[in-house]
Write a protein that holds these residues in place. Structure first.
Motif, PDB file in Angstrom:
ATOM      1  N   VAL A  73     -24.069 162.702  28.718  1.00 52.82           N
ATOM      2  CA  VAL A  73     -24.339 161.285  28.490  1.00 52.82           C
ATOM      3  C   VAL A  73     -24.470 161.036  26.989  1.00 52.82           C
ATOM      4  CG1 VAL A  73     -25.501 160.999  30.707  1.00 52.82           C
ATOM      5  CG2 VAL A  73     -26.844 161.601  28.699  1.00 52.82           C
ATOM      6  N   TYR A  74     -24.369 159.766  26.623  1.00 54.87           N
ATOM      7  CA  TYR A  74     -24.528 159.408  25.209  1.00 54.87           C
ATOM      8  C   TYR A  74     -25.710 158.476  25.031  1.00 54.87           C
ATOM      9  CZ  TYR A  74     -23.960 157.831  20.487  1.00 54.87           C
ATOM     10  OH  TYR A  74     -24.210 157.556  19.166  1.00 54.87           O
ATOM     11  N   TRP A  75     -26.472 158.755  23.982  1.00 52.27           N
ATOM     12  CA  TRP A  75     -27.438 157.781  23.459  1.00 52.27           C
ATOM     13  C   TRP A  75     -27.464 157.981  21.943  1.00 52.27           C
ATOM     14  CZ3 TRP A  75     -29.185 162.235  25.925  1.00 52.27           C
ATOM     15  CH2 TRP A  75     -30.014 163.078  25.180  1.00 52.27           C
ATOM     16  N   ARG A  76     -27.911 156.991  21.247  1.00 55.86           N
ATOM     17  CA  ARG A  76     -27.981 157.110  19.797  1.00 55.86           C
ATOM     18  C   ARG A  76     -29.099 158.074  19.425  1.00 55.86           C
ATOM     19  NH1 ARG A  76     -28.264 152.255  18.871  1.00 55.86           N
ATOM     20  NH2 ARG A  76     -26.099 151.806  18.309  1.00 55.86           N
ATOM     21  N   GLY A  77     -28.795 159.089  18.634  1.00 54.12           N
ATOM     22  CA  GLY A  77     -29.791 160.062  18.228  1.00 54.12           C
ATOM     23  C   GLY A  77     -31.003 159.401  17.602  1.00 54.12           C
ATOM     24  N   GLY A  78     -32.191 159.812  18.038  1.00 52.63           N
ATOM     25  CA  GLY A  78     -33.418 159.218  17.534  1.00 52.63           C
ATOM     26  C   GLY A  78     -33.934 158.060  18.362  1.00 52.63           C
ATOM     27  N   ASP A  79     -33.199 157.679  19.410  1.00 51.02           N
ATOM     28  CA  ASP A  79     -33.626 156.572  20.263  1.00 51.02           C
ATOM     29  C   ASP A  79     -34.823 157.022  21.106  1.00 51.02           C
ATOM     30  OD1 ASP A  79     -33.985 154.533  22.064  1.00 51.02           O
ATOM     31  OD2 ASP A  79     -31.861 154.314  22.577  1.00 51.02           O
ATOM     32  N   ALA A  80     -36.001 156.578  20.722  1.00 49.01           N
ATOM     33  CA  ALA A  80     -37.228 157.027  21.392  1.00 49.01           C
ATOM     34  C   ALA A  80     -37.279 156.602  22.852  1.00 49.01           C
ATOM     35  CB  ALA A  80     -38.453 156.499  20.644  1.00 49.01           C
ATOM     36  N   LYS A  81     -36.613 155.486  23.205  1.00 58.70           N
ATOM     37  CA  LYS A  81     -36.646 155.022  24.598  1.00 58.70           C
ATOM     38  C   LYS A  81     -36.007 156.065  25.513  1.00 58.70           C
ATOM     39  CE  LYS A  81     -34.429 151.142  24.061  1.00 58.70           C
ATOM     40  NZ  LYS A  81     -34.176 151.194  22.607  1.00 58.70           N
ATOM     41  N   VAL A  82     -35.050 156.809  25.005  1.00 63.48           N
ATOM     42  CA  VAL A  82     -34.414 157.866  25.788  1.00 63.48           C
ATOM     43  C   VAL A  82     -35.130 159.192  25.583  1.00 63.48           C
ATOM     44  CG1 VAL A  82     -32.277 159.157  26.177  1.00 63.48           C
ATOM     45  CG2 VAL A  82     -32.185 156.694  25.690  1.00 63.48           C
ATOM     46  N   GLU A  83     -35.382 159.537  24.339  1.00 66.65           N
ATOM     47  CA  GLU A  83     -35.887 160.874  24.033  1.00 66.65           C
ATOM     48  C   GLU A  83     -37.333 161.063  24.478  1.00 66.65           C
ATOM     49  OE1 GLU A  83     -34.902 161.175  19.901  1.00 66.65           O
ATOM     50  OE2 GLU A  83     -32.763 161.494  20.331  1.00 66.65           O
ATOM     51  N   ASN A  84     -38.118 160.003  24.504  1.00 67.29           N
ATOM     52  CA  ASN A  84     -39.489 160.133  25.010  1.00 67.29           C
ATOM     53  C   ASN A  84     -39.510 160.473  26.499  1.00 67.29           C
ATOM     54  OD1 ASN A  84     -40.907 159.705  22.646  1.00 67.29           O
ATOM     55  ND2 ASN A  84     -41.019 157.486  22.905  1.00 67.29           N
ATOM     56  N   VAL A  85     -38.420 160.174  27.184  1.00 66.15           N
ATOM     57  CA  VAL A  85     -38.326 160.511  28.609  1.00 66.15           C
ATOM     58  C   VAL A  85     -37.769 161.912  28.797  1.00 66.15           C
ATOM     59  CG1 VAL A  85     -37.257 159.910  30.814  1.00 66.15           C
ATOM     60  CG2 VAL A  85     -38.073 158.098  29.286  1.00 66.15           C
ATOM     61  N   LEU A  86     -36.626 162.204  28.141  1.00 67.62           N
ATOM     62  CA  LEU A  86     -35.931 163.466  28.389  1.00 67.62           C
ATOM     63  C   LEU A  86     -36.618 164.664  27.759  1.00 67.62           C
ATOM     64  CD1 LEU A  86     -32.120 162.629  28.045  1.00 67.62           C
ATOM     65  CD2 LEU A  86     -33.445 163.000  30.114  1.00 67.62           C
ATOM     66  N   TYR A  87     -37.122 164.502  26.557  1.00 66.04           N
ATOM     67  CA  TYR A  87     -37.650 165.640  25.814  1.00 66.04           C
ATOM     68  C   TYR A  87     -39.087 165.949  26.257  1.00 66.04           C
ATOM     69  CZ  TYR A  87     -33.635 165.025  22.673  1.00 66.04           C
ATOM     70  OH  TYR A  87     -32.364 164.923  22.138  1.00 66.04           O
ATOM     71  N   ARG A  88     -39.212 166.372  27.517  1.00 68.44           N
ATOM     72  CA  ARG A  88     -40.513 166.691  28.095  1.00 68.44           C
ATOM     73  C   ARG A  88     -40.444 168.009  28.845  1.00 68.44           C
ATOM     74  NH1 ARG A  88     -42.824 161.173  30.949  1.00 68.44           N
ATOM     75  NH2 ARG A  88     -42.689 159.776  29.146  1.00 68.44           N
ATOM     76  N   ALA A  89     -41.542 168.770  28.749  1.00 64.10           N
ATOM     77  CA  ALA A  89     -41.575 170.083  29.382  1.00 64.10           C
ATOM     78  C   ALA A  89     -41.513 170.004  30.902  1.00 64.10           C
ATOM     79  CB  ALA A  89     -42.833 170.836  28.942  1.00 64.10           C
TER      80      ALA A  89
END
Length: 489
Positions: free
Chosen positions: A234-250
């Motif tokens: 998938v694509y999202w703009r790097g640094g987009d917290a709306k996406v990364e705050n969800v995905l980047y979780r243990a």
């Protein structure tokens, strides 16, 4: 599992153009792949990194993208031999002449990437080199010593007679793909398959097409194959917290495999913590160290200039392994300095050559380098410049390494009294060092390794790697997996 989906910015409609307005670029369509299923949509609009070309993607559905921790990955119980069989079959279908997805990806990538079309095409012809059965089995043996640990629990007994069972457990990975070469997407997909991972690939804006093309090829072979169903792109703009705050979780993933520039890696670091780790292929720079033998005569200087230019121009110097600084062993006398300047002139000529992964004319020299170099023209003879700012190649000879980052076929040549002195220019950010003559590598390889260098090669062979070697100071697949012990002590 239900995850609240963040609000995405919808693609803005295209209003009618007034006759006097220039035509807007056509929006390219980038599909997502979710657990092996191709998803089309035009919900969100982005712009490519190099040229700002607009492209549209579907909105990310996190509930479909993330596999709960209560579920094992689809490839968990697939024997490694079957996965290798599958990748060999996939490689047979990744022939540009008969693969419509790669053909489409070639045309689209050429619109968004600074890399010339011919070089993109050459990268699409590489999978056969690293997806052979022999190469994969050799790499797995060198990485794991006993690849059976990828299939199950392998027992061993320690010197005290205590028994334990070890497994290289399939991980859950987010891959931040590199955008400077399409071959990176192909190798990342193969690596992910070999460790039986659950994977989310973040597509790069400089090439959001290649990974999807490979996954669509895999879907044509077998849409239900467990390896394919383990993969999403998938694509999202790097640094987009709306996406990364969800995905980047243990609770969802174990590790992020980070390829990219310093800003991208630093952005990832803030999400790491207990249970969620970064395997970073940090941005690196490379260099060359050339012995006095290179200046012996005109013929040798021409030969060495060609070798040095070959290393410096890989992907038009947009590669970690491309040499940017070249230290040349040279006596401090007029005759030797004249020979060094002749070498610099020959090097400049060989930068302006078409190669398999380099073009005679690349992107123009960045303005910050032009300004710095123009200031050096007043410092002759300590500094000398050969070449132009048009992307054909630029050589700067200076008494110490320049304080700007040489790029776009810019090479900095520095005279040194000895090869040992040249090792002082290396540090932990230095990936590859090409050495001439090769028999002198042994003189300096320990000093280079002490400085932080990860790879020492013959000058001219920076892109010619040996199978089974470490990369960036590690065996990547060994770092990807989760090592688990069942201990009977």
């Amino acid at each position: 599992m239900t995850i609240t989906e963040p609000t995405a910015s919808p693609a803005s409609p295209s209003p009618g153009l007034a006759p006097s307005e220039p035509a807007r670029p056509k929006k390219l369509k980038v599909p997502h792949v979710v657990r092996g299923r191709v998803v089309w949509g035009e919900d969100v609009e982005y712009a490519s990194r190099d040229f700002g070309v607009p492209f549209v993607t579907p909105r990310i559905n996190f509930n479909e993208l993330i596999t709960p921790r209560t579920e094992q990955g689809p490839a968990f119980d697939v024997p490694l031999t079957d996965i290798i069989d599958y990748l060999v079959e996939v490689a047979q279908h990744l022939e540009l002449e008969r693969n419509p997805y790669l053909q489409e990806s070639l045309e689209l990538t050429a619109q968004v990437s600074q890399m010339p079309r011919r070089m993109i095409e050459n990268t699409f012809r590489r999978p056969g080199q690293f997806l052979t059965r022999q190469s994969m089995e050799f790499r797995l043996e060198k990485t794991f010593r006993d690849p059976r640990v990828l299939d199950g629990w392998v027992a061993h007994t320690d010197p005290h007679g205590r028994t334990t069972r070890i497994r290289a457990f399939p991980p859950r990975l987010v891959h931040m793909l590199a955008g400077n070469s399409p071959s990176g997407a192909m190798t990342s997909i193969a690596d992910a398959a070999l460790v039986k991972a659950i994977n989310v690939f973040k597509l790069p804006s400089a090439d959001p097409f290649t990974a999807v093309a490979v996954l669509r090829t895999m879907a044509d072979i077998d849409p239900e194959h467990p390896v394919l169903r383990s993969m999403s792109a998938v694509y999202w703009r790097g640094g987009d917290a709306k996406v990364e705050n969800v995905l980047y979780r243990a609770q969802y993933f174990d590790k992020i495999i980070g390829w990219g520039g310093g800003a991208a890696i630093n952005n990832i670091i803030k999400y790491t913590g207990p249970g969620f780790h970064l395997v970073a292929f940090d941005p690196k720079v490379s260099m060359a160290i050339i012995g006095r033998e290179a200046l012996a005569d005109e013929e040798t200087m021409r030969e060495v200039a060609e070798l040095a230019a070959t290393d410096a121009t890989v992907f038009n110097q947009d590669a970690c392994l491309a040499a940017r600084h070249i230290a040349v062993e040279c006596a401090d006398d007029d005759e030797q300095l004249e020979r060094l300047d002749r070498f610099c002139a020959l090097l400049r000529e060989r930068l302006n050559v078409d190669r398999e992964f380099a073009s005679a004319i690349g992107p123009a020299t960045p303005s910050e380098i032009r300004e710095a170099v123009e200031g050096m023209r007043f410092l002759e003879p300590d500094y000398r410049i050969w070449g132009e700012y048009d992307g054909s190649g630029l050589v700067v000879r200076s008494p110490e390494p320049v304080d700007f980052h040489p790029t776009n076929k810019t090479v900095n040549v520095v005279p040194v009294a000895s090869l040992r002195e040249a090792t002082q220019f290396a540090n932990v950010a230095t990936q590859t060092v090409g050495v001439y003559p090769p028999e002198r590598k042994a003189e300096i390889r320990d000093l280079l390794a002490t400085a932080g260098v990860q790879r020492v090669v013959r000058l001219g062979s920076a892109m010619t790697g040996t199978m089974g070697n470490p990369h960036d100071g590690m065996y990547p697949l060994h770092r990807f997996v989760n090592w688990v012990a069942d201990d009977d002590a």
